[in-house]
Motif scaffolding. Structure first.
Motif, PDB file in Angstrom:
ATOM      1  N   GLU A  86     -65.428 -15.069 -48.769  1.00  0.00           N
ATOM      2  CA  GLU A  86     -64.388 -14.405 -49.552  1.00  0.00           C
ATOM      3  C   GLU A  86     -63.137 -14.242 -48.697  1.00  0.00           C
ATOM      4  N   LYS A  87     -62.379 -15.297 -48.547  1.00  0.00           N
ATOM      5  CA  LYS A  87     -61.204 -15.245 -47.684  1.00  0.00           C
ATOM      6  C   LYS A  87     -60.065 -14.455 -48.318  1.00  0.00           C
ATOM      7  N   ASN A  88     -59.979 -14.473 -49.632  1.00  0.00           N
ATOM      8  CA  ASN A  88     -58.884 -13.761 -50.286  1.00  0.00           C
ATOM      9  C   ASN A  88     -59.207 -12.285 -50.507  1.00  0.00           C
ATOM     10  N   GLY A  89     -60.455 -11.896 -50.246  1.00  0.00           N
ATOM     11  CA  GLY A  89     -60.862 -10.529 -50.523  1.00  0.00           C
ATOM     12  C   GLY A  89     -60.248  -9.505 -49.597  1.00  0.00           C
ATOM     13  N   LEU A  90     -59.759  -9.954 -48.423  1.00  0.00           N
ATOM     14  CA  LEU A  90     -59.201  -9.023 -47.453  1.00  0.00           C
ATOM     15  C   LEU A  90     -57.690  -8.875 -47.576  1.00  0.00           C
ATOM     16  N   ASN A  91     -57.088  -9.545 -48.538  1.00  0.00           N
ATOM     17  CA  ASN A  91     -55.641  -9.407 -48.754  1.00  0.00           C
ATOM     18  C   ASN A  91     -55.374  -8.193 -49.637  1.00  0.00           C
ATOM     19  N   ILE A  92     -55.553  -7.014 -49.042  1.00  0.00           N
ATOM     20  CA  ILE A  92     -55.455  -5.769 -49.789  1.00  0.00           C
ATOM     21  C   ILE A  92     -54.165  -5.049 -49.403  1.00  0.00           C
ATOM     22  N   PRO A  93     -53.312  -4.705 -50.352  1.00  0.00           N
ATOM     23  CA  PRO A  93     -52.109  -3.939 -50.015  1.00  0.00           C
ATOM     24  C   PRO A  93     -52.486  -2.551 -49.514  1.00  0.00           C
ATOM     25  N   GLN A  94     -51.674  -2.016 -48.611  1.00  0.00           N
ATOM     26  CA  GLN A  94     -51.978  -0.719 -48.005  1.00  0.00           C
ATOM     27  C   GLN A  94     -50.930   0.311 -48.396  1.00  0.00           C
ATOM     28  N   SER A 117     -62.840   2.183 -35.596  1.00  0.00           N
ATOM     29  CA  SER A 117     -61.992   2.632 -36.698  1.00  0.00           C
ATOM     30  C   SER A 117     -60.544   2.800 -36.268  1.00  0.00           C
ATOM     31  N   LEU A 118     -60.326   3.202 -35.020  1.00  0.00           N
ATOM     32  CA  LEU A 118     -58.970   3.445 -34.531  1.00  0.00           C
ATOM     33  C   LEU A 118     -58.258   2.168 -34.120  1.00  0.00           C
ATOM     34  N   TYR A 119     -58.988   1.206 -33.596  1.00  0.00           N
ATOM     35  CA  TYR A 119     -58.320   0.066 -32.969  1.00  0.00           C
ATOM     36  C   TYR A 119     -58.434  -1.244 -33.747  1.00  0.00           C
ATOM     37  N   LEU A 120     -59.279  -1.298 -34.782  1.00  0.00           N
ATOM     38  CA  LEU A 120     -59.252  -2.460 -35.667  1.00  0.00           C
ATOM     39  C   LEU A 120     -58.026  -2.381 -36.571  1.00  0.00           C
ATOM     40  N   SER A 121     -57.564  -3.530 -37.045  1.00  0.00           N
ATOM     41  CA  SER A 121     -56.404  -3.562 -37.932  1.00  0.00           C
ATOM     42  C   SER A 121     -56.858  -3.452 -39.388  1.00  0.00           C
ATOM     43  N   TRP A 122     -55.919  -3.058 -40.249  1.00  0.00           N
ATOM     44  CA  TRP A 122     -56.185  -2.987 -41.686  1.00  0.00           C
ATOM     45  C   TRP A 122     -56.467  -4.383 -42.260  1.00  0.00           C
ATOM     46  N   PRO A 123     -57.451  -4.568 -43.126  1.00  0.00           N
ATOM     47  CA  PRO A 123     -58.339  -3.547 -43.689  1.00  0.00           C
ATOM     48  C   PRO A 123     -59.678  -3.432 -42.977  1.00  0.00           C
ATOM     49  N   ALA A 124     -59.814  -4.138 -41.818  1.00  0.00           N
ATOM     50  CA  ALA A 124     -61.102  -4.137 -41.120  1.00  0.00           C
ATOM     51  C   ALA A 124     -61.493  -2.732 -40.667  1.00  0.00           C
ATOM     52  N   ASP A 125     -60.497  -1.911 -40.282  1.00  0.00           N
ATOM     53  CA  ASP A 125     -60.813  -0.555 -39.827  1.00  0.00           C
ATOM     54  C   ASP A 125     -61.436   0.271 -40.946  1.00  0.00           C
ATOM     55  N   ALA A 126     -60.821   0.221 -42.123  1.00  0.00           N
ATOM     56  CA  ALA A 126     -61.341   0.985 -43.257  1.00  0.00           C
ATOM     57  C   ALA A 126     -62.689   0.442 -43.727  1.00  0.00           C
ATOM     58  N   LEU A 127     -62.831  -0.891 -43.763  1.00  0.00           N
ATOM     59  CA  LEU A 127     -64.088  -1.495 -44.209  1.00  0.00           C
ATOM     60  C   LEU A 127     -65.235  -1.147 -43.268  1.00  0.00           C
ATOM     61  N   TRP A 128     -64.962  -1.178 -41.953  1.00  0.00           N
ATOM     62  CA  TRP A 128     -65.991  -0.837 -40.978  1.00  0.00           C
ATOM     63  C   TRP A 128     -66.488   0.596 -41.193  1.00  0.00           C
ATOM     64  N   PHE A 129     -65.550   1.531 -41.290  1.00  0.00           N
ATOM     65  CA  PHE A 129     -65.950   2.932 -41.435  1.00  0.00           C
ATOM     66  C   PHE A 129     -66.668   3.153 -42.766  1.00  0.00           C
ATOM     67  N   LYS A 130     -66.162   2.540 -43.812  1.00  0.00           N
ATOM     68  CA  LYS A 130     -66.769   2.705 -45.135  1.00  0.00           C
ATOM     69  C   LYS A 130     -68.180   2.122 -45.174  1.00  0.00           C
ATOM     70  N   MET A 131     -68.372   0.937 -44.631  1.00  0.00           N
ATOM     71  CA  MET A 131     -69.669   0.273 -44.725  1.00  0.00           C
ATOM     72  C   MET A 131     -70.737   0.997 -43.908  1.00  0.00           C
ATOM     73  N   GLN A 132     -70.394   1.428 -42.686  1.00  0.00           N
ATOM     74  CA  GLN A 132     -71.407   2.128 -41.902  1.00  0.00           C
ATOM     75  C   GLN A 132     -71.726   3.491 -42.521  1.00  0.00           C
ATOM     76  N   GLY A 133     -70.736   4.103 -43.168  1.00  0.00           N
ATOM     77  CA  GLY A 133     -70.994   5.353 -43.865  1.00  0.00           C
ATOM     78  C   GLY A 133     -71.895   5.165 -45.072  1.00  0.00           C
ATOM     79  N   LEU A 134     -71.682   4.068 -45.803  1.00  0.00           N
ATOM     80  CA  LEU A 134     -72.537   3.778 -46.953  1.00  0.00           C
ATOM     81  C   LEU A 134     -73.979   3.517 -46.532  1.00  0.00           C
ATOM     82  N   VAL A 135     -74.172   2.881 -45.382  1.00  0.00           N
ATOM     83  CA  VAL A 135     -75.536   2.657 -44.883  1.00  0.00           C
ATOM     84  C   VAL A 135     -76.248   3.993 -44.699  1.00  0.00           C
TER      85      VAL A 135
END
Length: 352
Positions: free
Chosen positions: A27-35, A175-193
């Motif tokens: 899903e290459k286009n899935g990460l093109n999320i406006p912030q 979460s602090l040093y990854l760029s958008w949207p990887a920072d938000a996705l990382w925190f969200k996914m580990q929280g969902l686990v």
């Protein structure tokens, strides 16, 4: 569940997880999320621009949830501060090891406390890199609750503080040093686990307790009633006194409150993850705390305000900590978390 069935289930979940990871990688286009920018600070937020944004509705919901959480924390700490011996409940594992539930109940109190703090920070800063400095504490308490359940009801390992510190540091750093949207996705996914694991483990507690104890009834009455003992009649039996102060019966199925509470939280979290472009999702997510934590608090109330009629005793059966079963639980939680991510990507493609 036999070891053979467990192994087959692990293999099936692992294959499904691998297919899902490959699907997400394509899903290459899935990460093109406006912030969007934060409400009060103007700093980048961990969500896209919201449709139908209403600052007053969302802000009021967040404040209300913080108040509810603070009240829940207060009463949970109060009810666990001094518990008479006859009102204490015991966790029991397959080896008949027994542990008081008081430490677990106090973890729920801290859970409400730190979640209230994250809500206040959400209202002030919006969800983003600055918010994660308190948001990670909410997740850290969830890790502690899961570890306590895994260890039979309490945190018994002397090395656990080191592991929880490592978890907090790694989660925060990424979460602090990854760029958008990887920072938000990382925190969200580990929280969902963690959230999915809570639902699974609490469900195992419920079914295990019902199977282990059955329909054994317990007499319920108010431990805080100053007239609980009768000084004027020394000939009255303990059972007579309990019967007079009784307000009803309940079954060990009160552990179902834990399942409902965890499900309410994961429902709100999944909903806001999939429909992240809608303001209603964030309002529902914030309000889900107003459902989840009163249920946790009611569980603590029943846990500390009830007594078993002799010869019955108050037991909660903890899940089997067999390595294969734990592996299946973790893999299932990771799969469900990534499946939620896949649904979120599909929803974002539809909005774009």
């Amino acid at each position: 569940m036999s070891r053979g069935i467990t192994i087959i289930a692990i293999i099936a979940v692992s294959i499904s997880l691998g297919i899902l990871i490959l699907s997400l990688a394509g899903e290459k286009n899935g990460l093109n999320i406006p912030q969007d920018n934060g409400t009060h600070t103007g700093f980048p937020a961990w969500h896209p621009p919201l449709e139908g944004y209403n600052d007053e509705s969302l802000g009021a919901t967040i404040i209300f949830s913080v108040i509810v959480l603070a009240i829940c924390a207060y009463f949970t700490f109060k009810w666990t501060s001094q518990v008479p011996e006859e009102f204490k409940t015991t966790f029991i594992d397959k080896n008949i090891n027994k542990t008081s539930t008081i430490e677990f109940d106090r973890l729920i109190a801290w859970y409400a406390t730190f979640t209230a703090l994250t809500g206040a920070t959400f209202f002030t800063l919006d969800v983003g890199k600055m918010w994660v400095t308190t948001g990670v504490l909410h997740n850290a308490i969830e890790v502690m609750i899961l570890y306590a359940v895994h260890q039979g009801g309490s945190v018994k390992s002397s090395s656990f503080p080191a592991w929880i510190i490592i978890y907090v540091l790694i989660t925060t750093a990424l979460s602090l040093y990854l760029s958008w949207p990887a920072d938000a996705l990382w925190f969200k996914m580990q929280g969902l686990v963690l959230d999915y694991t809570l639902v699974i483990q609490f469900s195992r507690i419920f079914f295990g307790t019902c199977k282990g104890i059955g329909d054994e009834s317990h007499r319920l009455f108010d431990v805080e009633n100053p007239d609980r003992t009768t000084s004027g009649d020394s000939n009255r039996s303990e059972n007579d006194d309990v019967r007079d102060k009784s307000v009803g019966y309940f079954l060990p199925r009160y552990t179902l409150l834990l399942v409902f509470a965890a499900f309410a939280h994961i429902f709100g979290n999944v909903y806001v993850t999939i429909w992240s472009f809608e303001i209603a999702s964030y309002i529902l997510f914030s309000f889900s705390y107003c459902v989840s934590f009163p249920l946790y608090t009611y569980f603590v109330y029943l846990d500390t305000h009830t007594v078993a009629m002799r010869p019955a005793q108050k037991y909660i059966v903890v899940p089997d900590s067999d390595k294969l079963k734990v592996t299946l639980v973790v893999l299932s939680a990771i799969f469900l978390s990534l499946l939620t991510a896949q649904l979120s990507v599909a929803s974002q493609d539809h909005n774009n």
